[in-house]
Design a protein around this motif. Structure first.
Motif, mmCIF file in Angstrom:
data_model
loop_
_atom_site.group_PDB
_atom_site.id
_atom_site.type_symbol
_atom_site.label_atom_id
_atom_site.label_comp_id
_atom_site.label_asym_id
_atom_site.label_seq_id
_atom_site.Cartn_x
_atom_site.Cartn_y
_atom_site.Cartn_z
ATOM 1 N N ASP A 52 7.293 40.563 22.469
ATOM 2 C CA ASP A 52 7.795 40.238 21.135
ATOM 3 C C ASP A 52 8.538 41.433 20.535
ATOM 4 O O ASP A 52 8.031 42.556 20.531
ATOM 5 C CB ASP A 52 6.654 39.801 20.215
ATOM 6 C CG ASP A 52 6.129 38.425 20.607
ATOM 7 O OD1 ASP A 52 5.486 38.306 21.683
ATOM 8 O OD2 ASP A 52 6.368 37.467 19.854
ATOM 9 N N ASN A 75 16.657 34.453 25.227
ATOM 10 C CA ASN A 75 15.275 34.148 24.846
ATOM 11 C C ASN A 75 14.230 34.867 25.693
ATOM 12 O O ASN A 75 13.066 34.477 25.679
ATOM 13 C CB ASN A 75 15.031 32.638 24.932
ATOM 14 C CG ASN A 75 15.449 31.968 23.632
ATOM 15 O OD1 ASN A 75 15.295 32.541 22.555
ATOM 16 N ND2 ASN A 75 15.994 30.769 23.742
ATOM 17 N N ASN A 131 10.493 37.129 22.584
ATOM 18 C CA ASN A 131 10.383 36.365 21.339
ATOM 19 C C ASN A 131 10.937 37.240 20.224
ATOM 20 O O ASN A 131 10.488 38.377 20.047
ATOM 21 C CB ASN A 131 8.921 36.047 21.024
ATOM 22 C CG ASN A 131 8.267 35.222 22.110
ATOM 23 O OD1 ASN A 131 8.828 34.242 22.583
ATOM 24 N ND2 ASN A 131 7.064 35.629 22.509
ATOM 25 N N HIS A 144 11.653 38.358 16.346
ATOM 26 C CA HIS A 144 11.091 38.284 14.994
ATOM 27 C C HIS A 144 12.068 38.945 14.033
ATOM 28 O O HIS A 144 12.522 40.059 14.295
ATOM 29 C CB HIS A 144 9.767 39.057 14.909
ATOM 30 C CG HIS A 144 8.673 38.505 15.773
ATOM 31 N ND1 HIS A 144 7.486 38.035 15.260
ATOM 32 C CD2 HIS A 144 8.581 38.335 17.118
ATOM 33 C CE1 HIS A 144 6.699 37.616 16.243
ATOM 34 N NE2 HIS A 144 7.337 37.790 17.385
ATOM 35 N N LYS A 180 11.385 33.352 16.472
ATOM 36 C CA LYS A 180 10.083 32.716 16.573
ATOM 37 C C LYS A 180 9.351 32.777 15.231
ATOM 38 O O LYS A 180 8.580 31.893 14.882
ATOM 39 C CB LYS A 180 9.272 33.480 17.630
ATOM 40 C CG LYS A 180 7.904 32.900 17.885
ATOM 41 C CD LYS A 180 7.105 33.827 18.806
ATOM 42 C CE LYS A 180 5.725 33.281 19.082
ATOM 43 N NZ LYS A 180 4.893 34.273 19.796
#
Ligand SMILES: *Cc1c(COP(=O)(O)O)cnc(C)c1O
Length: 231
Positions: free
Chosen positions: A53, A71, A74, A76, A94
């Motif tokens: 992430d 992709n 993830n 943020h 996400k």
């Protein structure tokens, strides 16, 4: 050994110890790699080391990196989001960590609906009431959430804060405690469309204290990559 790898290992160890001190499973704490100003090569290194992430604070920069990495991580969005830029990121992120007003939520809802998706968001709280910071006042947080809950393409997943910059991270413990209390208060009301799952707080300087006080997403940049170069 590679410096990012070395940094990551020691952060993981610290996360583990702080989680144990707060009687939680280290696996329940998400490490977000904050990659603002960091080039693709180093982001890829981090991803290859198992970090899933990635957080960016600017829309333009996120889009540029998304073009290269797609992709694979993830994504943020952790920084201020202007309503006119929501449309660019709505189908790419996400979690949006930084919703602090109803107009922004309204636009996010509209764009999510157009894309046939439900978008997860956190409410950014200005826990120390700092003039220079974004975020909703703690006293108005529940009211804002009650308004946002009416938007059916948004799911409120928790709270986020950027604590003050302090020399001694212990000085932020009081704010992390207040955030946790607010989080629990709202969670225990069990309202429809509110699913208080994430408490995003703690950065390089203070993440261990944040975890001790209940954080389950920490956002780390400098601790992984070293000091940022803004040139
Ligand atoms: C830059 C940034 C971070 C990471 O800060 P470090 O001190 O470098 O770990 C975390 N959260 C937000 C919102 C940021 O903008």
């Amino acid at each position: 050994m590679n410096i990012i790898k070395e940094n990551l290992q020691s952060i993981k160890k610290n996360i583990e110890n702080a989680a144990i001190r707060s009687k939680r499973d280290p696996k329940d704490i998400l490490l977000l790699g904050v990659t603002k100003t960091i080039d693709i090569e180093r982001i890829n290194e981090l991803i290859n080391l198992g970090v899933t992430d990635i957080g960016e604070n600017k829309v333009q920069e996120l889009l540029h990196k998304y073009e290269k990495l797609g992709n694979t991580p993830n994504w943020h969005l952790i920084g201020h989001l202007q309503t006119n830029k929501v449309k660019y990121i709505i189908d790419k992120v996400k979690l949006i960590h930084s919703v602090d007003n109803i107009k922004l939520a309204e636009e996010i809802n509209k764009r999510a609906k157009q894309n046939n998706i439900i978008i997860n968001i956190l409410i950014e709280v200005n826990i120390a009431g700092e003039e220079s910071k974004k975020g909703v006042n703690p006293d108005n947080t529940e009211k804002l959430i009650e308004q946002i809950v009416k938007f059916d393409s948004i799911r409120v997943k928790g709270l986020m804060t950027v604590a003050p910059y302090v020399e001694n991270p212990q000085n932020n413990r009081v704010y992390f405690k207040q955030m946790h209390n607010l989080f629990i208060d709202i969670r225990d009301k069990n309202k429809d469309n509110i699913d208080m799952e994430f408490l995003s707080m703690g950065m390089t300087n203070d993440y261990e204290i944040a975890i001790e006080e209940g954080s389950n997403i920490i956002r780390i940049g400098t601790g992984l990559f070293g000091a940022r170069n803004y040139n």
